[in-house]
Scaffold this motif. Sequence first.
Motif: not given
Length: 720
Positions: A510-513, A520-521, A530-531
């Motif tokens: 999950i963390s890598s994703y 990307r965003t 996300i952060n």
Amino acid sequence: MINLNLFKSKKSYFHTLSFTWKNTLFSLLLFVTPFILLLIFLNFSLARIIKHQSFNQLATIVEENTKIINLALNDREMDFRSYRQVEITSLKELDQLRPTLEQIIRSKPWYDLFFISNLDGLIVFSTEPSLFNKSVASRPYFLASRQGQFYNSGIFYSDLLNRPTLVLSQPLHNRLGEIIGVLAVCLNLQYFYNLLFDLRIGETSELFLVNESGLLLSPTKLGGRPLLDYGFDKKEGNPHLGEKGVVIHIDYRGQKVLCAYQRIPRTNMFLVSEVDLKEAILPVRRANRIIVFIFIIFFFILAGISIFHSQRTTSLIHKLTDNLRLALDEAEKKSQELDALNIELARKVKETQSLAEELRLSKEYILQLIDSLSPGVIGLDIQGRITHVNRSFREIFNLPEISIGESFFYSIPWFNDKELELAFENTILTGKPQQIARKTLTNYPEEFFRFSLFPIFNGQNQIQGVSLLVENITEKEKLQQKLAEYEKLSALSQLALGAAHEINNPLQGISSYLEMLAERTEDEKEKEEINLVLENVTRISETIRGLLNFARPSPPQFTKINLNLLIEETLSFLSHQPIFRKVKITKTLAPSLPLITADLNQIRQVLTNIFINAAQAMPDGGELKVVTSKIKFRDYVQIEIADTGCGIPPENLNKIFDPFFTTKKSQGTGLGLSISLSYIRNHGGEISVQSTVGQGTTFSIILPIRQAGRGTFQEGEIIS
Ligand code: ADP
């Protein structure tokens, strides 16, 4: 030991003493002394009696003889008086008288001579022709008779006759009754003296006459001359005084005499009777001689008997002494044997004493051992009376005073228990140990006790009592409960470990994703969201890593550790925990703190334990201060962890490192600090604690910088 020397030298002892003779002498002395005393007494009494008798005898003799002499004199005087009247008128006719007077002289031998003086004192007639014409005018007898008196001159020395004589004189009357002259007669003294001689008594006794001055008037048997010698020793003086008397005096011969004397009436003469004292006491001497003779015979008989007996006694004593000596030799032998026995006995006594001492020490040792036993021990006799009790027993039941000899089941109320009594009786009856594994007592409803009863046998294998052991198993019971909980926790930790692994792996995905997504965003808001999620995922991941690190059982692995970093990391992990929410954490970490060689997981676990304990001590918040430093001049570092929590009561301070000691009831295992101490000690370090109740607690850990011979890390690797 008896001193036998006196008896040993029998020869010298008895011979020097000449026992027989001494014995004899002693007997003689014993028997003869009273005899001698009696003899002296008898002698004295006898002498007195005889002296007295002699005196009486002499006095009687003198008295009798005085009477005789007096009578004789009276007779002469009477006779003479009958011639006073003559049938003449004057002296010129005297020739007529001559034949008559001469006839008288011839017929009366006691008359020596007659003479007649005229009134002028001239002798005109005498039967002794030599007296004619001699004058007697101055003579007292003439003078007295001229005056008409009858006169007795007593014996005197007549110078007319040249011999002693006694003159009787009276006036001569003529037929007309006129005094015409003086008629005098001289007595024949020899006749008188013969009379005295006839009266003599005894060998040395004699009878004589003395005048008032003691001058002899008659010759004495032993040579005293009349009118020349005195009847006494001149030095002593005249003893013949008064009318009569008895005396002892020294006579004219210088002899001691018994003397009786008496005056012859109407004269100046004393009749004296004397006897030598020697002769007087002759009967005493004779009696003495007889007594002494008897005494000597008696003495020799006594001496003979005494010698005979003494010899018999002595030989008996000799025999006795020999026997005694033999007996003493025997006794000495026995005494030596006895001495040896005594020494042996003393040795045995000493041995016994040391045995007794050992026994006493062993007894003391056993009693102390029993006293030091952690279970309570109480000794009971077969009646259930207390014979001994140890310290633990008193402590377990808080009974400082337990009376020995009292009944165990009745003196302490909570032991009045059917089950206990039954167990006791069974032990006595069966002779086998009994046990009550778990029991509560009326006074201790929340505590559990184990009772073990053991029979006590005597030397004859008979039961003489019961030894009762009591253990308070409450703590053990609790410990077992704790262990069960620990088991549970351990299983839980295993489960948690598995779960953490399960959670950690997807979390990493999950963390890598999320990281990829955030890169990307383009949308800033989306990126921010996300952060935020990523941050929370990281927190979850860190929490799980912390859990893993805490719970993972791993073998010790020594690596170089940056202690400051490890503290930062651990605190950062814990600070998110709810119990740290109200805790202010202050760190003063020495910047130049050297790296230390240690097992990372163990040190982390130690820090975590102490931090959690600190937070738990401050449920309402407080401050947690962590300070690191290098100890000066030593290769050690120090970590001080102080809190402002409830503090530890002094009585608990030395218990907190004990396994399973906890004050947190079901929330604590009591293992944290004990594990921590063993880890730190395993590193060669030490943990100490200082605490004040209500103010806070400070734990201080020191750790060596290096671990000699330990450390498997690669060069340059720094962990944490
Ligand atoms: P546990 O935390 O499971 O009780 P520990 O061995 O870690 O076991 O601690 C033992 C006991 O030491 C605790 O129950 C507590 O009473 C006491 N203790 C330890 N640290 C502190 C502290 N910082 N303040 C007060 N009491 C403490």
